[in-house]
Scaffold this active site. Structure first.
Site, PDB file in Angstrom:
ATOM      1  CD  GLU A 293     -59.342   6.307 153.878  1.00 20.63           C
ATOM      2  OE1 GLU A 293     -59.240   5.094 154.038  1.00 20.63           O
ATOM      3  OE2 GLU A 293     -60.411   6.925 154.065  1.00 20.63           O
ATOM      4  CG  ASP A 335     -54.878  22.927 109.347  1.00 16.39           C
ATOM      5  OD1 ASP A 335     -55.715  23.318 108.517  1.00 16.39           O
ATOM      6  OD2 ASP A 335     -53.656  23.049 109.191  1.00 16.39           O
ATOM      7  CG  ASP A 601     -52.240  25.656 114.836  1.00 13.72           C
ATOM      8  OD1 ASP A 601     -53.071  26.445 114.342  1.00 13.72           O
ATOM      9  OD2 ASP A 601     -51.755  24.703 114.200  1.00 13.72           O
ATOM     10  CG  ASN A 690     -61.219   2.543 155.792  1.00 15.30           C
ATOM     11  OD1 ASN A 690     -62.039   2.934 154.985  1.00 15.30           O
ATOM     12  ND2 ASN A 690     -60.042   3.132 155.956  1.00 15.30           N
TER      13      ASN A 690
END
Length: 854
Positions: A293, A335, A601, A690
């Site tokens: 989670e 470019d 562009d 956890n």
């Protein structure tokens, strides 16, 4: 006038109603709104963002976290337990759940807020008339009644009626699919007005100005625009990137295994006639513990932290997932101007066709640049700023705006009773359109010999690294009122405007460094081959192959794909050709970045995997880009690539941790359910484990990465994660089973001691293994971030201290015997040693493929 009130204004009335009535209905004037009225309209109509979702209050966002079915079931089960008398367990479980959800929410909300602030810092602006002045504000701040000024390169910010226009051409491809620009004219009546986009006197949100200028009245904003009517399609998310798909597949894989394991454990407990409520709470707590989670939050926080770091390196991230694409990028197209050169263009001289200095050429060039109404280029600025020139006696009549097909701009001007069309543009094209030149003050035909001499002059300029524009003119009739493309013939060639854009000293070194890091650079430029070759030579980069736009036109798709490996310079290419090159590179399997800043562009920026533009670029380019550079420099791009690679590697550390520990825990839980007459860990203990583990893992986004890990492109590889899980998950389970045996047979553990011992062993091993998994080196040869070290050691110390503390019994803990801690040390060292050995064999077996390799 009631039928024209803003709330009831029908879309077609934008172009059908007289302008005066629209101004009255919207309570505005051509001078625009005042601040107070604009503020009131903003409160009334909302933000000008057709795709914006209504912002959910933070409180509701927080409460939405509790809609997770697993959390709901767990809280209900613990509430039932409290109803039977176990109130303490309910309070503790509810507190742990609240802490976990709050921690997750706060971290993700902070990260998203920081990224949104960065996005707004480079938001596209609109020039709007407020309080009698023209000011620049974010486009989403516009309201009905605003008067906006548009120039070439601007995005049209809303559905608007034209008040004034000058040579206005608009690209409506987003709404109509038609790629060709459409002319728009201010007027009381609209031609072609069967549909909204056909109305000649109105412009619509999502379109862009190709050339010319306009003043427009904002009529509809946000969801009421023609673009907003496409709300359903706008709400659809763009195609997921490989990174997003990989994260999702990993989450789904773990979820499926979790569901299977939870059902298996629940059925085993019921089979052995264990208490139903206790078994249900254990199974649901197990599901909460095994579910990744925290993965969305870790991904968001890691990407957001990377975005903040990039902002300090002068890069603003608009799309977070672009950071992964940046790390995977192996081809950059750019470019020449501003990347290989300094981008500081200066006019060094104006000459005739033979190379002699010519003031008349400068005069014509300056008049053209001063009167040009479209988006000014750096070349125009260089001409105007080169020297003083008085144009007070000149008057502009009309203009043919610049476009990328013609590559020139023409202005029709009048001076001393004479009308002239002055043309400035690509020198090859201006020469081609010229039929005369001046020789000793006399007008003579431009014959083949003179034309060839002028071409030699141009080639010589290119060989020396100079850029050039051709300048020519033509006398028109005194009654000639409009300029058209067909007038650009039989011109009198005046000469060349010669410019210098010095090569950037760092460009060559940066290109070589990027090549060494696995990113090839290809230059796509509108300049000719001679100028481009000179720049390559100056920066010390070899030209491996050249293709010009005219050659590209004749090449088949297969021929272009075959030529790409050896060509690194594309000259005289137009927007469609840039787009075609990028698509061909992607067909070859490259992850392609494109750096561009011009109106032309935008298609290439959309086509690239990573679109990169610069602050100060055309609105169209900045809107299309994923990243905005605050400094126009390849060095900045290189730093961003390195940061992108490190970010993906840090996300992968959490994924590999979750893959190994969760898969191992599943095996361990299955075995424990079969051999134990009691629960191997209480629901409270699983949730506590956890929570502590998740808190320690939040430090992963701050971790450092090994230098060799980012020497090449880094991409997502779910197969590698699955193989890692199948190897390292069972190793974790082996030591869990060893712990089970020791607790049952060496320490004679009952339920409380067994649960305490496994809690400590599980927390210690799964936390400390991060030091092995975080690097491909031997763990002691790679220095982790101090935050990660502190968080991990803190988690282990907390796991060891809780059973010994006065609050240990709240969680069902009992103090283990002293010998257990000796066993724990030996087991942990053996586990980490085996992981280190297995890691070496694992990565040797799969070769030098990166997690996450290209």
């Amino acid at each position: 006038m009631a039928n024209l009130a803003p709330n009831s204004l029908r879309p077609e009335e934008i172009w059908q109603a007289p302008t005066a009535r629209l101004l009255t209905a919207l309570e505005t004037t051509p001078a625009g709104l005042d601040t107070g009225t604009a503020r009131a309209n903003r409160a009334k109509y909302g933000a000008n963002d057709a795709a914006a979702d209504k912002q959910t209050p933070l409180v509701l966002q927080f409460l939405a976290r509790f809609r997770n079915p697993l959390i709901i079931i767990l809280l209900l089960a613990s509430a039932l337990s409290a109803a039977t008398g176990d109130v303490a367990s309910f309070v503790i479980i509810a507190s742990i759940v609240l802490l976990s959800v709050t921690f997750d929410f706060v971290q993700e909300a902070r990260a998203q807020s920081a990224v949104e602030a960065l996005r707004r810092s480079v938001a596209v602006q609109a020039s709007v008339r407020r309080d009698g002045k023209t000011v620049s504000i974010p486009m989403d701040q516009l309201v009905p009644g605003d008067v906006v000024e548009l120039i070439a390169g601007d995005l049209v910010p809303a559905d608007c009626r034209l008040l004034e226009s000058r040579d206005l051409y608009v690209n409506q491809a987003l709404l109509t699919g038609e790629p060709y620009p459409v002319e728009k004219l201010a007027g009381a009546t609209a031609s072609g007005a069967e549909a909204a986009t056909g109305a000649s006197n109105a412009v619509f949100a999502g379109t862009s100005v190709i050339s010319g200028t306009a003043v427009v009245l904002v009529c509809f904003t946000g969801a009421r625009t023609a673009l907003g009517q496409l709300a359903v399609s706008l709400a659809e998310k763009p195609p997921a990137t490989a990174f997003t798909v990989g994260i999702r597949k990993f989450g789904i894989l773990i979820m499926r295994l979790t569901v299977f394991m939870v059902l298996f454990v629940l059925l085993i407990n019921l089979w052995f006639n264990r208490p139903l409520l206790e078994s249900l709470m254990f199974a649901v707590a197990l599901a909460v513990g095994l579910t990744p989670e925290l993965l969305p939050m870790i991904v968001t926080v890691t990407l957001a932290r990377s975005a903040l770091q990039m902002s300090k390196r002068r890069v603003i991230v608009k799309r977070l997932s672009a950071i992964h694409d940046l790390g995977a990028m192996d081809m950059l197209c750019t470019d020449k101007t501003g990347t290989l050169t300094e981008g500081k263009i200066s006019l060094v001289r104006t000459i005739d066709g033979h190379g002699a200095s010519c003031d008349d050429t400068y005069a014509d060039a300056c008049i053209n640049s001063r009167f040009e109404s479209g988006m000014k280029s750096p070349l125009d600025d260089a001409i105007v700023n080169a020297r003083p020139f008085d144009i007070a006696t000149w008057r502009k009549i009309d203009e043919v705006p610049f476009d990328f097909e013609r590559r020139r701009v023409s202005v029709l001007v009048e001076h001393a009773g004479e009308r002239r069309l002055i043309v400035k543009g690509a020198p090859e094209d201006v020469l081609r359109l010229s039929g005369y030149h001046k020789q000793d003050g006399a007008l003579v035909p431009l014959d083949a010999e003179a034309r060839r001499a002028f071409e030699v002059t141009l080639e010589g300029l290119g060989a020396e690294g100079f850029r050039a524009l051709g300048v020519a003119s033509r006398v028109m009739d005194a009654g000639h009122m409009t300029a058209a493309v067909c007038d650009e013939t039989d011109l009198v060639f005046s000469g060349f405007a010669v410019f210098l854009d010095p090569p950037k000293a760092s460009a060559g070194e940066t290109i070589r460094a990027m090549a060494a890091a696995g990113v090839a650079v290809k230059v796509l430029t509108g300049d000719n081959e001679q100028v481009s070759r000179h720049v390559f030579k100056e920066i010390g980069v070899t030209v491996t192959g050249v293709l010009e736009g005219t050659q590209l036109e004749r090449m088949s798709p297969e021929a272009l794909i075959g030529a790409l490996p050896w060509v690194n310079l594309f000259c005289r290419v137009n927007p469609q050709q840039k787009h075609r090159v990028l698509l061909a590179l992607k067909q070859r399997g490259h992850v392609v970045g494109f750096l561009g800043d011009g109106i032309n562009d935008a298609p290439a920026l959309h086509a690239a995997d990573v679109g990169i533009s610069v602050d100060g670029a055309a609105d169209v380019a900045r809107a299309a880009a994923d990243l905005i550079l605050l400094d126009h420099d390849l060095v900045v791009v290189r730093r961003a690539i390195v940061a992108g690679r490190g970010t993906v590697l840090n996300v992968s550390k959490y994924v590999l941790m979750g893959a190994s520990s969760n898969f191992g825990n599943m095996f361990s839980m299955a075995g424990a359910a079969l051999i134990l007459p009691f629960l191997p860990m209480l629901p409270i203990q699983i949730l506590l484990n956890n929570l502590i583990y998740n808190v320690s893992e939040v430090a992963i986004p701050f971790d450092s990465v090994d230098a060799e890990a980012i020497t090449g492109p880094v991409a997502w590889d779910v197969r590698l994660i699955q193989r890692f899980m199948l190897v390292f998950g069972p190793i974790s389970s082996i030591f869990d089973f060893v712990t089970f045996y020791a607790l049952l047979h060496l320490f004679g553990a009952g339920p409380a001691l067994f649960q305490t011992g496994w809690f400590i062993e599980s927390m210690t091993t799964q936390a400390l293994v991060v030091f092995c998994i975080r690097t491909r080196r031997a763990a002691w040869r790679s220095r982790p971030n101090r935050f990660l070290v502190g968080a991990t050691i803190g988690a282990v110390v907390l796991a060891l201290a809780l059973p010994l503390s006065p609050i240990g019994p709240w969680f069902g803990f009992t103090p283990p015997p002293p010998l257990f801690f000796a066993f724990l040390i030996a087991t942990t060292l053996a586990y980490l040693g085996l992981v280190e050995l297995s890691k070496t064999v694992f990565y040797h077996t799969i070769g030098r493929s990166r997690l996450v390799p290209r």
